[in-house]
Scaffold this active site. Sequence first.
Site, PDB file in Angstrom:
ATOM      1  N   LEU A  19     -25.022  -2.557  -5.663  1.00 10.91           N
ATOM      2  CA  LEU A  19     -25.971  -2.956  -6.706  1.00 10.91           C
ATOM      3  C   LEU A  19     -25.527  -2.429  -8.070  1.00 10.91           C
ATOM      4  CD1 LEU A  19     -28.573  -4.378  -7.484  1.00 10.91           C
ATOM      5  CD2 LEU A  19     -29.831  -2.282  -6.938  1.00 10.91           C
ATOM      6  N   LYS A  62     -38.761  11.744 -15.141  1.00 14.41           N
ATOM      7  CA  LYS A  62     -38.526  12.082 -13.737  1.00 14.41           C
ATOM      8  C   LYS A  62     -39.669  11.627 -12.842  1.00 14.41           C
ATOM      9  CE  LYS A  62     -37.365  16.320 -12.693  1.00 14.41           C
ATOM     10  NZ  LYS A  62     -36.318  16.293 -11.659  1.00 14.41           N
ATOM     11  N   ILE A  93     -21.104  22.413 -27.689  1.00 13.34           N
ATOM     12  CA  ILE A  93     -21.764  22.794 -26.434  1.00 13.34           C
ATOM     13  C   ILE A  93     -20.772  22.927 -25.284  1.00 13.34           C
ATOM     14  CG2 ILE A  93     -23.676  22.190 -24.861  1.00 13.34           C
ATOM     15  CD1 ILE A  93     -24.472  23.038 -27.725  1.00 13.34           C
ATOM     16  N   GLY A  94     -19.557  22.480 -25.465  1.00 15.32           N
ATOM     17  CA  GLY A  94     -18.546  22.750 -24.443  1.00 15.32           C
ATOM     18  C   GLY A  94     -17.574  21.624 -24.201  1.00 15.32           C
ATOM     19  N   TRP A 142     -29.487  20.659  -8.785  1.00 13.87           N
ATOM     20  CA  TRP A 142     -28.752  19.401  -8.692  1.00 13.87           C
ATOM     21  C   TRP A 142     -28.011  19.248  -7.365  1.00 13.87           C
ATOM     22  CZ3 TRP A 142     -26.758  18.959 -14.489  1.00 13.87           C
ATOM     23  CH2 TRP A 142     -27.835  18.496 -15.265  1.00 13.87           C
ATOM     24  N   GLU A 176     -36.384  21.179 -15.095  1.00 12.06           N
ATOM     25  CA  GLU A 176     -36.750  20.141 -14.137  1.00 12.06           C
ATOM     26  C   GLU A 176     -37.018  20.688 -12.745  1.00 12.06           C
ATOM     27  OE1 GLU A 176     -33.136  17.773 -14.897  1.00 12.06           O
ATOM     28  OE2 GLU A 176     -32.965  17.664 -12.730  1.00 12.06           O
ATOM     29  N   HIS A 201     -26.184  11.454 -28.051  1.00 13.82           N
ATOM     30  CA  HIS A 201     -26.393  10.375 -27.087  1.00 13.82           C
ATOM     31  C   HIS A 201     -26.217   8.995 -27.700  1.00 13.82           C
ATOM     32  CE1 HIS A 201     -28.673  13.964 -25.843  1.00 13.82           C
ATOM     33  NE2 HIS A 201     -28.156  13.693 -24.674  1.00 13.82           N
TER      34      HIS A 201
HETATM   35  N1  GLN Z   1     -21.165  22.523 -21.263  1.00 14.15           N
HETATM   36  C1  GLN Z   1     -21.611  21.242 -20.824  1.00 14.15           C
HETATM   37  C2  GLN Z   1     -20.984  20.158 -21.681  1.00 14.15           C
HETATM   38  O1  GLN Z   1     -20.815  20.365 -22.824  1.00 14.15           O
HETATM   39  C3  GLN Z   1     -23.104  21.111 -20.902  1.00 14.15           C
HETATM   40  C4  GLN Z   1     -23.570  19.784 -20.389  1.00 14.15           C
HETATM   41  C5  GLN Z   1     -25.044  19.689 -20.237  1.00 14.15           C
HETATM   42  O2  GLN Z   1     -25.772  20.506 -20.739  1.00 14.15           O
HETATM   43  N2  GLN Z   1     -25.509  18.708 -19.550  1.00 14.15           N
HETATM   44  O3  GLN Z   1     -20.695  19.088 -21.227  1.00 14.15           O
HETATM   45 ZN    ZN Z   2     -26.958  19.531 -22.696  1.00 11.21          ZN
END
Ligand code: GLN
Ligand code: ZN
Length: 784
Positions: free
Chosen positions: A18, A142, A461-462, A591, A635, A724
């Site tokens: 799908l 969710k 953030i990484g 997760w 979550e 995003h």
């Molecule tokens: N360190 C991760 C990244 O930058 C954090 C991802 C996340 O918070 N979902 O991809």
């Molecule tokens: Zn994040």
Amino acid sequence: MALVHNLGFPRIGAQRELKFALEAYWRGDSSRDELIGVGAALRRRHWAQQARLDFTPVGDFSFYDHVLDMSFTLGHLPERVRGFKGHELDNYFRVARGRSADRAAAQLGQGNAERSHAGHNHNNEDHAGAECCPVTAGELTKWFDTNYHYIVPEFDSTTTFDLNASRLLSQLREAHAQGVKAKPVIIGPVTYLALGKARNASDRLALLARLLPVYEALLEQLAEAGAQWVQIDEPILVTELAADWQQAFRTAYEALATTPVKLLLTTYFGRLGGNLALVAELPVAGVHLDAVSAPDEVAPLIAHLNADQVVSLGVVNGRNVWKADLNALLATLEPVATALGDRLWLAPSCSLLHVPVDLALETELDAQLRSWLAFATQRLDELHMLATALNEGRAIVQHELARNRKDLESRRTSARVRRQAVQNAVAAVTPALGTRRSRYGKRAVAQAERLALPLFPTTTIGSFPQTETIRRARRLHRSGQLSASEYRQAMHAEIERCIRAQEALGLDVLVHGEAERNDMVEYFGEQLDGFAFSRNGWVQSYGSRCVKPPILYGDVQRTSPMTVQWIRYAQSLTDKPVKGMLTGPVTMLNWSFVRDDQPRSVTCLQIALAIREEVLDLERAGVQIIQIDEAALREGLPLRRQEWKTYLRWAIDAYRVAANGVDDATQIHTHMCYSEFNDIIASIADMDADVITIETSRSDMELLQAFETFTYPNAIGPGVYDIHTPNIPDKDTIIDRVQKASRYIAPRRLWVNPDCGLKTRRWEEVTPALRNMVEAAQELRELF
Ligand code: GLN
Ligand code: ZN
């Protein structure tokens, strides 16, 4: 005679058929008829696989989401998509996925319509349908405490409903034509209202009177089409309900009682608790109880029900993957079956939507581990086994029962599951392990001295873009076409590129870019004892998006460093500090499919101890800043508020054990992909991270109020732009946002960073965006 039925089957297909059909259609690579054909073929196959059931669910299939299906059935579409001239399915996808202005203008299917969720990003392209105008997607949220996300119904005081039963009726016809003993599945009216959001402070319950006639008409049409039973899902009954919501149940089910079908009122995901008496009082033909979550409510529920009501017991777990203990279940079910006779139905605890389709496809899992597991197909086998034993005596299935006992015994006694050293380490955990040597104020001084960062330090953030080159290298490495050293070289090249790019941009705290990571949980799980990974164990997260949760089967242990060599290499290339990057224990837990033979809190603490070792190794390797992501902490909150405190206590404690073993001068960061902190801010503060980076750009920093009100003590990096979307934020917007943030948080405690990782973006987007961000920070330093 106990009967067997199912509440819902995974719709995505054993090979994710799908998903691929949807994405091909959205890209414009296949026709609508082809997509509709794939849907029909999947239903046909899934019904055939459930042929032995006494009742098979119909209407559980969905092209995107069953809550959105229900909205269409009830004729409840957002204002903005009404009057659409094209095909209904395209309109359905407009609500599901939205349509960006970019896309609408281009009209060619080239743009990126996308949405992100729960830290997962994707960028499927929209289908070049016959329409022009941008449409905002419905909000995703969710589905109770699962990892499935539904499209939130939007209510206001003018909301009306208008029945469109065509989808259900045509699927029912299909099922009947196939000889399926069909039981249509719908979401009940009270849960439907409870799942939605009311705008302008309107009252959702006021809509019930408008909604009920539509449900009555729907049930009448289903009866006319030959349905005897209808499964009406009301999982909201496992949450705490105020008196007016309880009353809504009475009103609703009195109205529906007059319709010519038998209703199976279905609850799942938890205990009925204070709602048990309410459920028993409703005039329905039968009730389904999640007996996995609430085994102790089976007897009281039966005692409360009338002698003509069916009792459906969800005795095998619909949302986890461990084989059921058939012998133990029979021992408790035999007296129940004797007492209830035909009134007893057996089912999974909830829809099987939340587990993978078929264990038989997992040819690469070792035989022992496989013998401990059950996916959707195996769950149905378990139910048939139970029913056979109950109806015809245990002797007929004695081999299967003996086999089941043996498999469970092997799991219980396996040295892969219970590792004494790990159990001892967990038992030895003391609060001191989760406590930094000094308080934040003192640490901040030591860190400032060591790192010498400017005001408004900039970082990310990484992750940096996961390019096709990176993915190709990983694929080739996995299939053995790239040797370990060739792969390391390829990754070093990526790391170097990433470091040089960040230096050129003038960022203050660098990252290595996470090129070597497929997924933030899988990467670590693959290196830890106690985790296993399936090949095909996909579970729908939303729409075409699936996740493959790791199977956490045994005591967790780190055997060697997992990230140190990459970070050390990255640090060797630059004088700027490079952050070490780890996933936190609570996120790894939330997760994964988690073991059911010990409390989640214990498993979480085991992961925490493993991550702690990595943190300390990074520190020993000279890494000055270490980030521990807890994207999924929020979550994991239980459905019932009264259970929040317990969860937060052990979850935060586990995080603290992982993070807080370092010296004062080592700076700990954490990251969370959301910004609703109001109700958990004390726990967030309790983590005692030196810096927390969070998502705030979409809410225009308003959500930082929580941190102000609480006078959050440590440093914060509120995401200054939304990663995003492909949009490039301009410098002034960023300056403006940081200035807004500085109303809530002292400037010297503010960091400047994007919302989340950049892995789903392209370099063409990342470079200008970060350039603007760095320039904004430079200008801000002048201003303050
Ligand atoms: N360190 C991760 C990244 O930058 C954090 C991802 C996340 O918070 N979902 O991809
Ligand atoms: Zn994040």
